[in-house]
Design an enzyme around this catalytic site. Sequence first.
Site, PDB file in Angstrom:
ATOM      1  N   ASP A  65      71.688  14.252 -38.147  1.00  0.00           N
ATOM      2  CA  ASP A  65      72.317  15.560 -37.665  1.00  0.00           C
ATOM      3  C   ASP A  65      72.799  16.198 -39.175  1.00  0.00           C
ATOM      4  O   ASP A  65      73.426  17.382 -39.130  1.00  0.00           O
ATOM      5  CB  ASP A  65      73.294  15.488 -36.709  1.00  0.00           C
ATOM      6  CG  ASP A  65      74.433  14.278 -36.949  1.00  0.00           C
ATOM      7  OD1 ASP A  65      74.026  13.242 -37.263  1.00  0.00           O
ATOM      8  OD2 ASP A  65      75.363  14.606 -36.649  1.00  0.00           O
ATOM      9  N   HIS A  66      72.806  15.145 -40.369  1.00  0.00           N
ATOM     10  CA  HIS A  66      73.308  15.768 -41.645  1.00  0.00           C
ATOM     11  C   HIS A  66      72.198  15.849 -42.546  1.00  0.00           C
ATOM     12  O   HIS A  66      72.641  16.421 -43.704  1.00  0.00           O
ATOM     13  CB  HIS A  66      74.298  14.719 -42.052  1.00  0.00           C
ATOM     14  CG  HIS A  66      75.612  14.507 -41.237  1.00  0.00           C
ATOM     15  ND1 HIS A  66      76.709  15.112 -41.590  1.00  0.00           N
ATOM     16  CD2 HIS A  66      75.855  14.136 -39.860  1.00  0.00           C
ATOM     17  CE1 HIS A  66      77.817  14.748 -40.662  1.00  0.00           C
ATOM     18  NE2 HIS A  66      77.238  14.279 -39.716  1.00  0.00           N
TER      19      HIS A  66
END
Length: 310
Positions: A65-66
Amino acid sequence: MTLRVTFLGTSGAVPTVERAPSALYVNREGDELLFDCGEGTQRQMMRFSTGFGFEHVFLTHMHGDHILGIPGLVQSLDFNDREDPLTIHGPPGSKRTVESLVRAGDHDPGFPVRVREVAPGDVAVDREEYEIRTFETQHRTSSMGYALVESDRKGRFDREKAEEELGIPPGPKYGKLHSGEPVELDDGTVVQPDEVVGPPRPGRTFVYTGDTRPVESTVDAAADADLLVHDATFTEADADRARQTAHSTAKEAADVARRADAKRLALVHVSSRYAGRVDELESEAAAVFDGEVFVPDDGDEVAVPFPDGD
């Protein structure tokens, strides 16, 4: 001088209709910087009109998610005929993963992309006006946060004293004095800079943690910070879950901000379980931290003023 922060993605690991995965854009007097790059970041940048003029990407860790926005972002830049080089900074051990994302789908960027590993305690970017410093965070993988720390500014120039008390006529001598050079007047008098220039004034400090437990290194990095953007995935009702997943609660983030004597606290990486009720996070943090605390929405833009308001 401009220092603006645009929140591109404020969700936790799972995106929601309202919140995209982690990404944050900073414009410091025309220097554009991207922190983390969750999936769809390039669309968020179009949606919120940040532009694509950034030279550096700073990754806090390698969870999807990063970082999963990197392939789409790089290819979008390529399709728009980018020629300027791009440097992607990541924590120790990240280089191979990032390089594979840059070349996902056998894509070969038509512009230079440099992938650089930096360790906590390093200076990722060193410029005369500011530094991007790294600091240790605590997550389930190799991770770190980033602090943008501006250099001190020149002290205020006392024009009234210079002109009326010391008899210095307006002109080039003012500039020399403000730059730290003594000047000689027509009568032979030498005026030293400290006679008309006040003490140096502090610049601004912006700190972004990425995903982390509350740690002392963040307190140190965020000392007197003008804006601290901290992981606040959960409320205290889910404190056990926060510990299990190596995240922070809003209360823990607020305690870090309080001990660091930060001025403002932005709570991000909000779990999807709090959709529609982020006021719980804000209330929990506000009970601990006396400064301004808020949960930004995607697209919110925040200006960071100088500590002295000038």
